[in-house]
Design a protein around this motif. Structure first.
Motif, short mmCIF file in Angstrom:
data_model
loop_
_atom_site.label_atom_id
_atom_site.label_comp_id
_atom_site.label_asym_id
_atom_site.label_seq_id
_atom_site.Cartn_x
_atom_site.Cartn_y
_atom_site.Cartn_z
N GLU A 263 93.19 48.18 63.21
CA GLU A 263 92.75 47.20 62.20
C GLU A 263 93.71 46.02 62.13
O GLU A 263 93.28 44.86 62.04
CB GLU A 263 92.67 47.88 60.83
N ALA A 264 95.01 46.30 62.15
CA ALA A 264 95.99 45.22 62.05
C ALA A 264 95.92 44.28 63.25
O ALA A 264 95.98 43.05 63.09
CB ALA A 264 97.39 45.81 61.92
N VAL A 265 95.77 44.84 64.44
CA VAL A 265 95.66 44.03 65.65
C VAL A 265 94.37 43.20 65.62
O VAL A 265 94.39 41.98 65.84
CB VAL A 265 95.70 44.92 66.91
N ALA A 266 93.25 43.85 65.35
CA ALA A 266 91.96 43.15 65.38
C ALA A 266 91.90 42.02 64.37
O ALA A 266 91.29 40.97 64.63
CB ALA A 266 90.83 44.15 65.12
N GLY A 267 92.54 42.19 63.21
CA GLY A 267 92.48 41.17 62.17
C GLY A 267 93.62 40.18 62.18
O GLY A 267 93.66 39.27 61.34
N SER A 268 94.53 40.30 63.11
CA SER A 268 95.72 39.44 63.10
C SER A 268 95.38 38.01 63.51
O SER A 268 94.52 37.76 64.34
CB SER A 268 96.78 40.01 64.04
N ASP A 269 96.10 37.06 62.89
CA ASP A 269 95.94 35.66 63.28
C ASP A 269 97.16 35.11 64.01
O ASP A 269 97.09 34.07 64.66
CB ASP A 269 95.59 34.78 62.07
N TRP A 290 92.01 43.45 70.91
CA TRP A 290 92.38 42.05 70.71
C TRP A 290 91.17 41.11 70.78
O TRP A 290 91.29 39.93 70.41
CB TRP A 290 93.38 41.61 71.78
N ALA A 291 90.05 41.60 71.25
CA ALA A 291 88.95 40.71 71.65
C ALA A 291 88.36 39.90 70.50
O ALA A 291 88.03 38.71 70.65
CB ALA A 291 87.85 41.53 72.33
N GLU A 292 88.23 40.52 69.32
CA GLU A 292 87.47 39.91 68.23
C GLU A 292 87.98 38.52 67.83
O GLU A 292 87.20 37.60 67.62
CB GLU A 292 87.50 40.83 67.01
N ARG A 293 89.28 38.32 67.75
CA ARG A 293 89.82 37.03 67.31
C ARG A 293 90.67 36.37 68.39
O ARG A 293 91.54 35.55 68.09
CB ARG A 293 90.66 37.21 66.03
N ASP A 294 90.38 36.72 69.63
CA ASP A 294 91.23 36.23 70.72
C ASP A 294 91.27 34.71 70.78
O ASP A 294 92.33 34.13 71.04
CB ASP A 294 90.75 36.80 72.06
N ALA A 295 90.17 34.05 70.54
CA ALA A 295 90.12 32.58 70.67
C ALA A 295 90.96 31.88 69.61
O ALA A 295 91.46 30.77 69.85
CB ALA A 295 88.67 32.11 70.59
N GLU A 296 91.13 32.49 68.45
CA GLU A 296 91.85 31.81 67.36
C GLU A 296 93.25 32.36 67.11
O GLU A 296 94.06 31.72 66.44
CB GLU A 296 91.04 31.93 66.07
N ARG A 297 93.55 33.55 67.62
CA ARG A 297 94.86 34.15 67.37
C ARG A 297 95.95 33.36 68.08
O ARG A 297 95.81 32.98 69.24
CB ARG A 297 94.86 35.60 67.85
N LYS A 298 97.07 33.13 67.40
CA LYS A 298 98.20 32.43 67.99
C LYS A 298 99.24 33.45 68.46
O LYS A 298 99.47 34.46 67.81
CB LYS A 298 98.84 31.48 66.97
N TRP A 299 99.87 33.13 69.58
CA TRP A 299 100.86 34.05 70.18
C TRP A 299 102.23 33.38 70.25
O TRP A 299 102.37 32.27 70.77
CB TRP A 299 100.42 34.46 71.58
N ILE A 300 103.22 34.08 69.72
CA ILE A 300 104.63 33.71 69.86
C ILE A 300 105.27 34.79 70.73
O ILE A 300 105.22 35.97 70.39
CB ILE A 300 105.32 33.64 68.49
N TYR A 301 105.83 34.38 71.86
CA TYR A 301 106.28 35.37 72.85
C TYR A 301 107.76 35.14 73.16
O TYR A 301 108.15 34.08 73.67
CB TYR A 301 105.44 35.20 74.12
N VAL A 302 108.59 36.12 72.82
CA VAL A 302 110.01 36.08 73.16
C VAL A 302 110.19 36.78 74.50
O VAL A 302 109.94 37.98 74.63
CB VAL A 302 110.86 36.75 72.07
N GLU A 303 110.63 36.03 75.50
CA GLU A 303 110.70 36.55 76.86
C GLU A 303 111.88 35.90 77.58
O GLU A 303 112.03 34.68 77.58
CB GLU A 303 109.39 36.27 77.59
N GLN A 304 112.71 36.73 78.19
CA GLN A 304 113.90 36.24 78.87
C GLN A 304 113.58 35.59 80.20
O GLN A 304 114.31 34.71 80.67
CB GLN A 304 114.87 37.42 79.08
N ASP A 305 112.49 35.99 80.83
CA ASP A 305 112.12 35.48 82.15
C ASP A 305 111.09 34.36 82.00
O ASP A 305 109.93 34.63 81.65
CB ASP A 305 111.55 36.61 83.00
N PRO A 306 111.43 33.10 82.26
CA PRO A 306 110.45 32.02 82.09
C PRO A 306 109.23 32.17 82.99
O PRO A 306 108.15 31.67 82.67
CB PRO A 306 111.24 30.75 82.42
N MET A 307 109.39 32.89 84.12
CA MET A 307 108.27 33.06 85.04
C MET A 307 107.23 34.04 84.50
O MET A 307 106.14 34.17 85.06
CB MET A 307 108.77 33.54 86.40
#
Length: 569
Positions: A263-269, A290-307
């Protein structure tokens, strides 16, 4: 008087905070082993070099520092190959030192040489960096480059060859440099990107924190707890990030196996992803839950490898850097503004997940002999010491653990990405050694996986480690029997998946210097585990489990199958 190469290698690792060496000595390493012991290092010699590699990987996961493993020239180095590949797939920064004969041996045009093969070429595809110390004066630069590459970008293993002609070379060198002088340490993200991330989080109605195993291997739990509290959000565990951060136990839900998580994943923005590759077990962050709100959900990604940014899914705010540097930046940015209200459904999800666990404990099939594997997991995890370290291994038994575990351990180790069986016992030894033997360890595993490296019980007993191995015994490869049953009409042929029913793991344990318990009923599981821990040393609890249930009744197996995005298992 100069510094011999073998001592200098140890000094360079000491500068990184490493003081544990795993491996079986040969002429290339006897000087190093004596020197390490004299310097106060933990020197652990298992019964198989592959286990040395697994132990070093576990130590790295428990400390956030490089692991160090050595392999004897020829066959010893060949034995560590499996651990090397695992470290690559599991993103573990283990440095493998390989012994080798002097280069005059390699350069001769001869046949029939003893214990010789050109090793380095064999391992190049399995490591991030490979090199050989051909001259003593190369020691500093090669060891530092191995550590630099192992710890930078996506972490992974490195291989350094140590030919016998340089063992006793003496060097005129200064004191080793601290890590920050020769590599990036706690790399921070761009300040403008951090500010954008903070704005997105403040504006979100239903943010979530997606926590992978990188959070635990980087030992950033305290900072992530502060971030979660500032966000007022649920924490979603990946399949690799199943350890619980102290203080966040109630609001942490396993992805795919908890209705609260779904529920938390599906409803997350807004999703803030930490320490995860966003791989197949997460459906790449695009499909299924993730599919239900995929088009509108924003992603912040902490990643050490820029590639890695944007490979598996588009990212709105990439924060390129080390979790140890970036998470405190996010915390500071969120503190510098209005406080967020907790997500509206957070309390409801917490209660929902508490009720889920209680219902599973109540409804796990009971009163069977042999014991149902779901009931094994419930009883064993209810007896798990709250401060302990949990190690997982096996196929079907691990799948039962995902659903039925009642424990919320702060450290969990298992070979999630590669699925390599047999890692459990050496992981448990390595974790206990890294911890200094201060916390109890539980290995919850199956008989088939346990047999891979059962000789390491002697290693654990020799080191007097507080380790209890709870082994579900059904005398078969349970996951594979299930595949046979689903593939063919009943009764199905099942070659290669059954073995002798005369094996008693409690007696094997006793023969290797450990405590042993034999359990046939569910009521005996908890008391047997408590008695085992009361010994203060290493113990095995042999639990007879139902082979039919273990192969046919794996919970959430359909969910597990959705991990395979392309092709089938």
């Amino acid at each position: 008087m100069g510094v011999p190469v073998y001592r200098r290698i140890l000094e360079l690792f000491e500068a990184e905070g490493v003081n544990t060496l795993f491996g079986i000595p040969d002429p290339n390493f006897v000087h190093m082993f004596v020197e390490a012991e004299q310097r106060g290092w933990s020197v652990v010699a298992p019964h198989h070099e592959e286990c040395a590699g697994f132990m070093a990987e576990a130590a790295s996961r428990m400390t956030g520092r490089p692991g160090l493993c050595i392999g004897t020239l020829g066959p010893g180095v060949a034995n560590i190959a499996g651990a090397m590949i695992c470290a690559k797939v599991e993103n573990s920064p283990v440095i493998f030192l390989g012994g080798q004969r002097a280069r005059i041996t390699e350069r001769r045009v001869r046949r029939g040489r003893i214990q010789f093969v050109r090793q380095e070429d064999l391992f190049v595809p399995s490591v991030k960096y490979s090199a050989s110390i051909e001259y003593g004066v190369q020691t500093d630069e090669i060891v530092r480059e191995a550590i630099r590459q192992a710890m930078s970008g996506t972490p992974g293993p490195a291989y350094v060859e140590y030919p016998s002609h340089v063992i006793l070379d003496e060097l005129d060198v200064a004191e080793p440099m601290p890590p920050h002088r020769y590599r990036l340490v706690n790399q921070r993200a761009d300040a403008q990107e951090v500010a954008k991330a903070a704005e997105l989080i403040r504006a979100a109605d239903n943010p979530i924190l997606l926590v992978g195993h990188g959070v635990h291997t980087s030992r950033t739990g305290a900072a992530v707890r502060e971030l979660a509290e500032l966000m007022g959000c649920p924490v979603i565990q990946t399949s690799g990030g199943t350890a619980f951060i102290p203080g966040l136990e109630e609001r942490t839900f396993p992805y795919g196996f908890s209705t609260a998580a779904v529920e938390a994943v599906a409803g997350s923005d807004v999703c803030v992803a930490l320490g995860t590759e966003l791989g197949e077990p997460l459906h790449y962050g695009t499909t299924r839950h993730w599919a239900e709100r995929d088009a509108e959900r924003k992603w912040i990604y902490v990643e050490q490898d820029p590639m890695a940014i944007g490979v598996n899914r588009p990212i709105d705010v990439p924060l390129v850097g080390d979790l140890r540097g970036v998470v405190p930046q996010l915390v500071a940015a969120l503190k510098d503004g209005a406080a967020r209200r907790p997500v509206a459904d957070l309390d409801r999800w917490i209660k929902q997940d508490i009720d889920r666990l209680a219902e599973l404990a109540e409804t796990a099939p009971s009163g069977r002999s042999p014991v149902h594997p779901a009931r094994l997991v419930v009883e064993a995890t209810e007896a798990f010491p709250a401060e302990g370290i949990m190690v997982r291994d096996g196929g079907a038994v691990v799948i039962f653990q995902w659903t039925y575990s009642q424990a919320k351990p702060h450290d969990v180790l298992w070979n999630q990405n590669f699925g390599h069986l047999g890692t459990g016992l050496p992981y448990a030894v390595g974790a206990a050694v890294a911890d200094g033997g201060t916390r109890p360890v539980m290995l919850l595993t199956s008989d088939s996986a346990f047999l891979f490296h059962i000789s390491e019980l002697e290693t654990a007993a020799r080191l007097n480690l507080p380790l209890v191995c709870v082994v579900g015994v059904d005398y078969q490869w349970g996951l594979e029997v299930g595949v046979y049953k689903r593939t063919f009409d009943q009764p199905a042929p099942q070659p290669g998946v059954h073995w002798s029913k005369d094996v008693r793991f409690d007696k094997i344990a006793q023969g290797l210097g450990c405590h042993g318990e034999y359990v046939e009923s569910e009521e005996e599981i908890g008391p047997a585990i408590k008695r085992a821990y009361a010994t203060g040393g290493t113990a095995v609890v042999h639990v007879c489990i139902d082979p039919k249930a273990n192969s046919e009744e794996m919970p959430n197996y359909a969910e597990f199958r959705t991990w395979y995005a392309e092709g089938t298992q």
